[in-house]
Enzyme design. Structure first.
Site, PDB file in Angstrom:
ATOM      1  N   LEU A 374       0.824  -1.205   0.000  1.00 46.02           N
ATOM      2  CA  LEU A 374       0.000   0.000   0.000  1.00 46.02           C
ATOM      3  C   LEU A 374       0.855   1.250   0.000  1.00 46.02           C
ATOM      4  O   LEU A 374       0.534   2.244  -0.647  1.00 46.02           O
ATOM      5  CB  LEU A 374      -0.939   0.006   1.216  1.00 46.02           C
ATOM      6  CG  LEU A 374      -2.256  -0.747   1.079  1.00 46.02           C
ATOM      7  CD1 LEU A 374      -2.932  -0.878   2.431  1.00 46.02           C
ATOM      8  CD2 LEU A 374      -3.178  -0.052   0.091  1.00 46.02           C
ATOM      9  N   VAL A 500     -10.143   7.459  -2.228  1.00 40.73           N
ATOM     10  CA  VAL A 500      -9.604   6.101  -2.332  1.00 40.73           C
ATOM     11  C   VAL A 500      -8.249   5.975  -1.631  1.00 40.73           C
ATOM     12  O   VAL A 500      -7.607   6.963  -1.303  1.00 40.73           O
ATOM     13  CB  VAL A 500      -9.475   5.667  -3.810  1.00 40.73           C
ATOM     14  CG1 VAL A 500     -10.826   5.686  -4.477  1.00 40.73           C
ATOM     15  CG2 VAL A 500      -8.499   6.569  -4.567  1.00 40.73           C
ATOM     16  N   GLU A 501      -7.813   4.725  -1.443  1.00 43.63           N
ATOM     17  CA  GLU A 501      -6.541   4.403  -0.771  1.00 43.63           C
ATOM     18  C   GLU A 501      -6.472   5.034   0.622  1.00 43.63           C
ATOM     19  O   GLU A 501      -5.428   5.517   1.053  1.00 43.63           O
ATOM     20  CB  GLU A 501      -5.344   4.865  -1.616  1.00 43.63           C
ATOM     21  CG  GLU A 501      -5.141   4.060  -2.888  1.00 43.63           C
ATOM     22  CD  GLU A 501      -4.282   2.835  -2.672  1.00 43.63           C
ATOM     23  OE1 GLU A 501      -4.139   2.411  -1.508  1.00 43.63           O
ATOM     24  OE2 GLU A 501      -3.776   2.305  -3.665  1.00 43.63           O
ATOM     25  N   GLY A 502      -7.589   5.086   1.314  1.00 45.93           N
ATOM     26  CA  GLY A 502      -7.644   5.719   2.625  1.00 45.93           C
ATOM     27  C   GLY A 502      -8.154   7.143   2.488  1.00 45.93           C
ATOM     28  O   GLY A 502      -7.497   7.985   1.883  1.00 45.93           O
TER      29      GLY A 502
END
Length: 822
Positions: A374, A500-502
């Site tokens: 990630l 997105v992605e947190g």
């Protein structure tokens, strides 16, 4: 007065020693020397003896390990062990997964700038540059974003075929597996260029080269998995997606309810041990078209088929699309940015253990695998997409603001528009430097846990702000969708990158400082590890070393913070040239203040700090802007300190420094323990807040750079698609800038003569005829004005449609069915 001299000498020597971080024996020797000098010079003897006694009282117990270890360190270790918040396995893995780069220096309070400046200049390989100039440029020429977003709601078949054929999905796959073997920097440059014309295409290309099967297989896959899947992923035979996010836990892998039960089942005609999966995923990019699904789930072994552990933990697996029980193909519709995104469902879907990524050996290690990958994904795709969009917005908005006129004046000359132009330029300059810095860190082999969250959060936020300002300047041109609109879809897509992605709110308030305070701090993680060592003697020795190193570190940062605040960071050793040295000194000041605030917060709040999200977010802002300014200064040095870039650099630095002081101010004014907040304020801001937002004069210089051809503008535009063409209205408008500027004197001359004349012609062509006859302009100048009129019309024109064209196919089908029924 002679009474005070020994105590002044004592404090002065202590402050100097703390500022320079001299060791305790050196401080003791220097203090003793200073007190002897005071006595010889006639200072009060009693005062000198008192000062000497205080020095001995501090130095002797600390310098004698036979006394220090049992009577000071051991009780402190016991106290520390009691207050130390327990680290969950999840938190431990997250902390150990990343590496620390230059961000660690920013947490030190005394950055070693050589660590940053000695990093190799990021450069592309010959193959990467050729790919940018060749297939990437060709792909950009093929892209018609209006057709993608409105007509097809998907990439066109030729674009899909070109992407697969030219291995855009295999940029990170090594050449031995049939991929392109690009570095993270090469990946970043390709995504940035694609994003400058279509966020849908950049997302489509970016995801397979980010978190997903290829990345995970490269790091953890078995050799058999690599040999089979990587060549197929590289050439597009397999289109990957990765199923992490679900309705109940979002992207928090540690809380996912999706599960797999170890059992036996049929696979390719044989009875094998495997996992029966039940899952519910959503927001999965490329899912509707994916042929290979990466899946995160919690694995259980209730019957002990593969070991004694019942709850094995988070595990990752590969599912072919045609696996029995997989439901896939439906689409979400994300804000008129129709990249392929949709849900995946499955109930009791059986796969063999050989489909676990890394095989059975990696069962239960999915959280570690995700955390490591990630950070790489956050470092590339989203920052690169935001950077490409911001750079495009800066360049084309500058051209538009120069060509578009109201009241006989370019709209970019109005001060309100100048403010927005300066923000766009500054955000594009900062975002591109930050995105490149994070990609370069990955290319160096780092796993930048903290920089990746900084880059993801701030690049996407700066990209959104740049898009908003560009929309405001363009007005109707920006809001009327159609083939001529190059901003609307980017504006609609900007919240997607934020989410997105947190989600950015969580990234700022929990992750940046939350990870950085422990991972980047020079002593905290060492103390935590020392306190848990199994051997008592080793535990005491290691804790002693780190504890007193930490105490000296804290005292030093208090002194450095106060001194830099007192002199407004005008003095102190710093690299750079005469222009940038002041910026490095400012960073030295705020680095010391951040270290002081972090230590104080962790000491007094302990485990409660993780729940003080506002404080954590504000200190995260400080760390972030320290890193952003460092990235800009590094790029400025790498590019040979170009003088023409100085307004861009200055605006961006002043903007960041202003935000740093705002963040510090808010953190101190709201510090949970108010008296401590007041004391820290005196150390951090002895004269109050001094940093100001960029001035109007600086904003004028910065905005002007966008509205005329120059080297700084060209450097800012480097790496984006600005080739003029039917499918690239932004590129066309940008190409008009030079000719429009050359025509401005002729236009002014003509309009002045027209205003002072008594001719009756009303249309533009007739007025030009009169101008030539009257001798106001020449025939060549007439052609120049005609060309300017054509360029201006193309610049300001928008699309219109027949009502039927805007109705959806579903509406038309409904009307058809209604007529048929009637």
């Amino acid at each position: 007065m002679s009474i005070a001299i020994p105590f002044i000498a004592f404090l002065l020597v202590g402050a100097i020693a703390a500022y320079h971080r001299l060791r305790l024996p050196v401080w003791a020797a220097l203090t003793a020397t200073a007190l002897v000098a005071c006595w010889l010079l006639g200072a009060n003897g009693t005062a000198t003896l008192v000062a000497a006694f205080v020095t001995a009282l501090i130095a002797l117990p600390l310098l004698l390990p036979q006394f220090r270890l049992p009577f000071i360190t051991k009780p402190l270790l016991g106290f520390y062990t009691k207050i130390l918040p327990p680290l969950s396995e999840t938190e431990r893995v997250a902390l150990e997964a990343g590496t620390v780069g230059f961000e660690g220096e920013l947490f030190s309070g005394k950055p070693d700038w050589n660590v940053l400046l000695n990093q190799a200049k990021p450069t592309l390989s010959a193959d990467e540059q050729a790919f940018l100039d060749g297939p990437t440029e060709e792909l950009c020429r093929m892209i018609n974003d209006w057709e993608i977003t409105h007509v097809h709601a998907d990439l066109t078949p030729p674009v899909w075929e070109f992407i697969k054929k030219n291995k855009f999905f295999g940029m990170i796959v090594p050449k031995e597996y049939g991929g392109l073997g690009f570095s993270a920097l090469g990946n970043h440059k390709v995504i940035q260029k694609l994003a400058s014309i279509s966020s849908v295409v950049s997302s489509t290309v970016g995801v397979p080269n980010s978190l997903g099967p290829a990345e995970l297989l490269l790091h953890y896959g078995t050799q058999e998995q690599k040999d089979y899947y990587l060549p197929r992923l590289a050439d597009g035979r397999e289109v990957p997606c990765f199923g992490l996010t679900g309705p109940w836990a979002g992207s928090d892998a540690t809380s996912i309810p999706d599960y797999g039960i170890v059992t036996t089942g049929e696979w390719n005609g044989a009875r094998v041990v495997g996992v029966k999966l039940t899952f519910d995923k959503r927001y999965i990019t490329l899912a509707p078209v994916a042929t290979l699904i990466g899946l995160a789930f919690r694995m259980y072994d209730p019957d002990g088929l593969i070991g004694d552990q019942k709850d094995i933990g988070i595990t990752l697996a590969l599912l072919p699309r045609d696996t029995a029980g997989v439901e896939i193909g439906r689409r979400h519709f994300p804000l008129n940015s129709p990249f392929q995104n949709g849900p995946i469902h499955g109930r009791e879907v059986f796969i063999p253990l050989s489909q676990l990524i890394g095989g059975e050996a990696y069962a239960g290690k999915g959280w570690q695998m995700l955390v490591e990958c990630l950070s790489i994904g956050r470092s590339i795709t989203l920052p690169s997409t935001a950077s490409g969009g911001a750079k495009m917005a800066a360049v084309v908005t500058g051209a538009y603001a120069r060509i578009r006129k109201q009241f006989g004046l370019s709209v970019g000359r109005f001060e309100g528009v100048e403010e927005a132009l300066a923000r766009i330029a500054g955000n594009a300059y900062a975002a591109s430097a930050l995105a490149e810095a994070s990609a370069a860190a990955v290319a160096r082999g780092e796993l930048p846990a903290v920089p990746s969250t900084i880059s993801k959060y701030h690049c996407t936020e700066m990209g959104r702000e740049a898009a908003q300002d560009a929309m405001d300047i363009h007005g109707g041109k920006g809001i009327i969708l159609g083939p001529k609109n190059y901003l609307g879809r980017g504006w609609q897509a900007s919240p997607i990158a934020i989410t997105v992605e947190g989600a950015n709110i969580m990234t700022r308030s929990l992750m940046i400082f939350g990870q950085g305070a422990i991972l980047c701090h020079p002593w905290v993680l060492k103390e935590m590890k020392a306190a848990t060592l199994p051997d008592p003697d080793e535990r005491l020795r290691e804790f002693d070393k780190n504890l007193f190193g930490h105490i000296g570190f804290a005292i030093s940062n208090a002194v450095r913070s106060w001194w830099y605040g007192l002199v407004n960071a005008r003095f102190g050793a710093a690299p750079g040239d005469a222009y940038t040295r002041r910026y490095y000194r400012k960073l030295n000041r705020y680095s010391a203040a951040l270290a002081l605030m972090a230590d104080t917060s962790m000491l007094l709040l302990g485990g409660k700090l993780k729940f003080k999200e506002s404080l954590s977010g504000r200190l995260g802002d400080v760390l972030s802007h320290l890193y952003i300014v460092s990235a800009m200064l590094k790029r400025y040095e790498d590019q040979g300190r170009p003088v023409s870039d100085q307004p861009l650099l200055a605006w961006s630095v002043h903007n960041s420094v202003h935000k740093i002081e705002i963040a510090f101010s808010a953190a101190l004014r709201n510090f949970p323990i108010r008296p401590v907040g007041w004391l820290l304020w005196m150390l951090v801001f002895p004269w109050g807040r001094r940093a100001q937002a960029p001035s109007d004069r600086l904003g004028h210089k910065t905005a002007s750079l966008l509205m005329s051809p120059n080297e700084a503008r060209d450097r800012l535009a480097a790496g984006i698609f600005m080739t003029p063409g039917e499918n690239n209205p932004a590129g066309r408008i940008n190409s008009y800038l030079q000719k429009a500027i050359l025509a401005e004197p002729v236009e002014r001359k003509f309009l002045k003569a027209l205003k002072n004349s008594d001719i009756e012609a009303h249309d533009f062509a007739s007025q030009l005829d009169e101008g030539v006859r009257e001798g106001w302009i020449t025939a060549d100048e007439r052609r120049q004005l005609e060309e300017l009129r054509e360029m201006t019309i193309d610049t300001i024109s928008v699309d219109d449609f027949d009502s039927e064209e805007l109705r959806s196919a579903g509406y038309r089908d409904l009307q058809h069915d209604s007529r048929a029924a009637a």
